[in-house]
Design an enzyme around this catalytic site. Structure first.
Site, PDB file in Angstrom:
ATOM      1  N   CYS A 380      -4.147  -4.253  -1.066  1.00 48.93           N
ATOM      2  CA  CYS A 380      -5.384  -3.485  -1.199  1.00 48.93           C
ATOM      3  C   CYS A 380      -6.480  -4.376  -1.795  1.00 48.93           C
ATOM      4  O   CYS A 380      -7.033  -5.229  -1.118  1.00 48.93           O
ATOM      5  CB  CYS A 380      -5.143  -2.225  -2.035  1.00 48.93           C
ATOM      6  SG  CYS A 380      -6.466  -0.997  -1.906  1.00 48.93           S
ATOM      7  N   HIS A 515      -0.882   0.286   0.862  1.00 47.65           N
ATOM      8  CA  HIS A 515       0.061   0.164  -0.256  1.00 47.65           C
ATOM      9  C   HIS A 515       1.493   0.301   0.249  1.00 47.65           C
ATOM     10  O   HIS A 515       2.090   1.373   0.201  1.00 47.65           O
ATOM     11  CB  HIS A 515      -0.233   1.236  -1.304  1.00 47.65           C
ATOM     12  CG  HIS A 515      -1.499   1.011  -2.057  1.00 47.65           C
ATOM     13  ND1 HIS A 515      -1.556   0.274  -3.224  1.00 47.65           N
ATOM     14  CD2 HIS A 515      -2.774   1.414  -1.799  1.00 47.65           C
ATOM     15  CE1 HIS A 515      -2.805   0.231  -3.650  1.00 47.65           C
ATOM     16  NE2 HIS A 515      -3.561   0.914  -2.809  1.00 47.65           N
ATOM     17  N   GLU A 517       4.169  -0.582  -1.091  1.00 47.98           N
ATOM     18  CA  GLU A 517       5.137  -0.265  -2.143  1.00 47.98           C
ATOM     19  C   GLU A 517       5.478   1.220  -2.195  1.00 47.98           C
ATOM     20  O   GLU A 517       6.551   1.608  -2.678  1.00 47.98           O
ATOM     21  CB  GLU A 517       4.613  -0.729  -3.509  1.00 47.98           C
ATOM     22  CG  GLU A 517       3.430   0.039  -4.064  1.00 47.98           C
ATOM     23  CD  GLU A 517       2.069  -0.501  -3.646  1.00 47.98           C
ATOM     24  OE1 GLU A 517       1.077  -0.218  -4.327  1.00 47.98           O
ATOM     25  OE2 GLU A 517       2.020  -1.200  -2.602  1.00 47.98           O
TER      26      GLU A 517
END
Length: 543
Positions: A380, A515, A517
């Protein structure tokens, strides 16, 4: 009929209600049951989207674009069940809904009160958007005795009465501290906490007793006697070496078995926990060791990057490696040479963030990784800083920057005021509300042929979760590709929004606007994190 399990906490915060909920969900799922997990948060914010990460921790984003509590990340990682907008509610959202209904006249002139109107709204949320779930686990944030959590406790009390004791279980997480001076465990805090819960009309059906020391059987019997429970429903919750051991530890204590007995379920199969055993073994006995520097802005509270830290651990699990994390405040690189801090790490990750503070330090970290050929992963904001670094130092765009920080000669990163989500046009205003106005949730991206990321994903189209307001400016693509060597290897389907950049002249240099994750799990590590840790392992052989 669906059975509901409500998880409350007492004595102190941070006892692990979220991990307990996620672990029980995983254990029930391992027995073949369909589960759903939800979080009731007592704060007045409508959602955590505008809250400081160093106060509240990370904001977890769902596929459908909800900004939610970080515990929903635990739920997803442990069960694989994708969280939805309807799985997290706050006092702010509840009151907002109630006031909107009052303004519309939905209450037909009634005096609007906490009981029944607020509690009815909470109960409606608890029972909404369900299909054929066997169990719904609802975690209540905060601590019993907090004034702000009282409406939620009253609502779950009413809900339990309405569906009947045979379909509702109240699990209370509490603390059994060890006093070194006295040399003994103290059960009184747990007794008082259960009494506090009873004062609002809720009898705990099971206790999870957090302690740094084993709780002897006689202490558990004492707790059970005072708390009006069978001793086998007082479950010891001791510290473990990794959070992925928590389901195994709870199962060893009989947590899931006692839950089934409470609901008179006698024919459930034994849980298959071999995958959990394998994960724990890889965490405890890795074959390799790598060090990753995380150059971020919110390093004073590691929960600000909770999903990120877990995703890196998942990358280690995929490669049978221990991942050591060095948390570095990006501001230090604005006054200090980054070399002493970064020369011995095997990978550099620059995560997301908002605001100008620390940005130059992140740019220096990206430059160090590019020049020293150290694996770099920009997420990001970290992607945007890598693009600014390349624009300034390689493309000759002096003064290149982001309009997030004010006017700039070369706005290689800027505010997107409109974009497509499917066939629907979404719009934002620069001076609009901050909460809920970013590009949020799952968006598709098309990956470039023969790119590194296409090989990593093994697919030409992906879907990933976003949470950001600013975008890399597509108008600078030609200059950045031709002069700075950046490859725009992932774009939105309409080709207007850059999603991924990478470098062909570097062992592993990838920046993503989303993102990743948020979708990584211990049993299913995200491919980008697995590839990043693999590259770091290669780097460790060179350092």
């Amino acid at each position: 009929m669906t059975r509901f399990i409500f998880i409350t906490g007492g004595v102190v915060s941070s006892l692990g209600k979220g991990l307990a909920s996620a672990s029980l969900g995983a254990l029930l799922q391992a027995r073949g049951f369909k589960v759903r997990l939800r979080k009731l948060d007592p704060y007045l914010n409508v959602d955590p989207g505008t809250m400081s990460p160093v106060q509240h921790g990370e904001v977890f984003v769902t596929d459908d674009g909800a900004e939610t509590d970080l515990d929903l990340g635990h739920y997803e990682r442990f069960t694989g069940v994708a969280a939805r907008r309807t799985d997290n509610i706050t006092t702010g959202r509840i009151y907002s809904n109630v006031i909107s209904k009052e303004r519309r006249g939905d209450y037909l002139g009634a005096t609007v009160q906490v009981i029944p109107h607020v509690t009815d709204e909470i109960k409606a949320f608890i029972g909404s958007d369900l299909t054929d779930e066997d169990f719904v686990l609802c975690e209540v944030g905060g601590t019993v005795g907090d004034i702000e959590s009282l409406p939620f406790l009253e609502a779950i009390r009413q809900f339990g009465n309405e569906i009947g004791q045979e379909h509702a279980l109240f699990v209370h997480v509490t603390l059994v501290p060890f006093l070194g001076a006295a040399g003994e465990l103290k059960t009184k805090p747990t007794q008082h906490s259960v009494k506090e819960l009873l004062s609002v009309g809720i009898q705990a059906g099971m206790l999870l007793c957090r302690s740094e020391h084993p709780i002897p059987a006689d202490q558990r019997r004492k707790i059970a006697l005072f708390c009006n429970l069978p001793p086998e429903r007082v479950i010891a919750a001791n510290d473990v070496s990794t959070i992925y051991e928590v389901p195994l530890a709870y199962h060893a204590q009989g947590f899931d078995e006692q839950v089934l007995q409470y609901f008179n379920i006698t024919n459930a199969p034994k849980p298959d926990l071999r995958r959990w055993d394998s994960v724990v073994k890889r965490v405890r006995e890795p074959e390799h060791d790598v060090t990753i520097a995380i150059v971020g802005k919110y390093t004073t509270l590691i929960d600000s990057y909770k999903s990120l830290a877990e995703a890196l651990a998942h990358g280690g699990i995929a490669n049978n490696a221990r991942v050591r994390l060095e948390w570095l405040d990006s501001q230090i690189f604005e006054t200090e040479d980054p070399v002493p801090h970064l020369e011995n790490v095997h990978g550099i990750l620059v995560p997301g963030g908002f605001g100008e503070r620390g940005t130059e330090g992140k740019i220096h970290a990206a430059k160090f990784a590019r020049e020293r050929k150290v694996p770099y992963f920009g997420i990001c904001f970290g992607m945007q800083m890598a693009v600014i670094e390349a624009a300034r130092n390689l493309a000759g765009l002096k003064g290149a920057g982001s309009t997030e920080f004010g006017p700039t000669e070369h706005p290689v990163v800027g505010l997107m005021t409109e974009w497509l989500r499917g066939n629907e046009l979404e719009k934002r205003a620069a001076n609009g509300d901050l909460g809920g106005t970013m590009r949020l949730g799952a968006y598709p991206a098309i990956l470039r042929q023969n790119s590194k990321v296409r090989a990593i994903y093994g697919a030409g189209e992906i879907s990933e979760r976003h949470r950001h307001r600013y975008e890399v400016n597509i108008n600078y693509r030609q200059a950045l590709e031709q002069q700075a060597g950046l490859i725009f290897s992932g774009l939105s389907p309409d080709g207007e929004l850059p999603e991924i950049v990478e470098r062909a002249d570097h062992p592993w240099f990838v920046g993503v606007q989303y993102h990743p994750e948020l979708k990584s799990k211990p049993m299913d590590p995200h491919p980008l994190f697995a590839a990043f840790i693999k590259a770091a392992m290669e780097q460790s052989r060179l350092v």
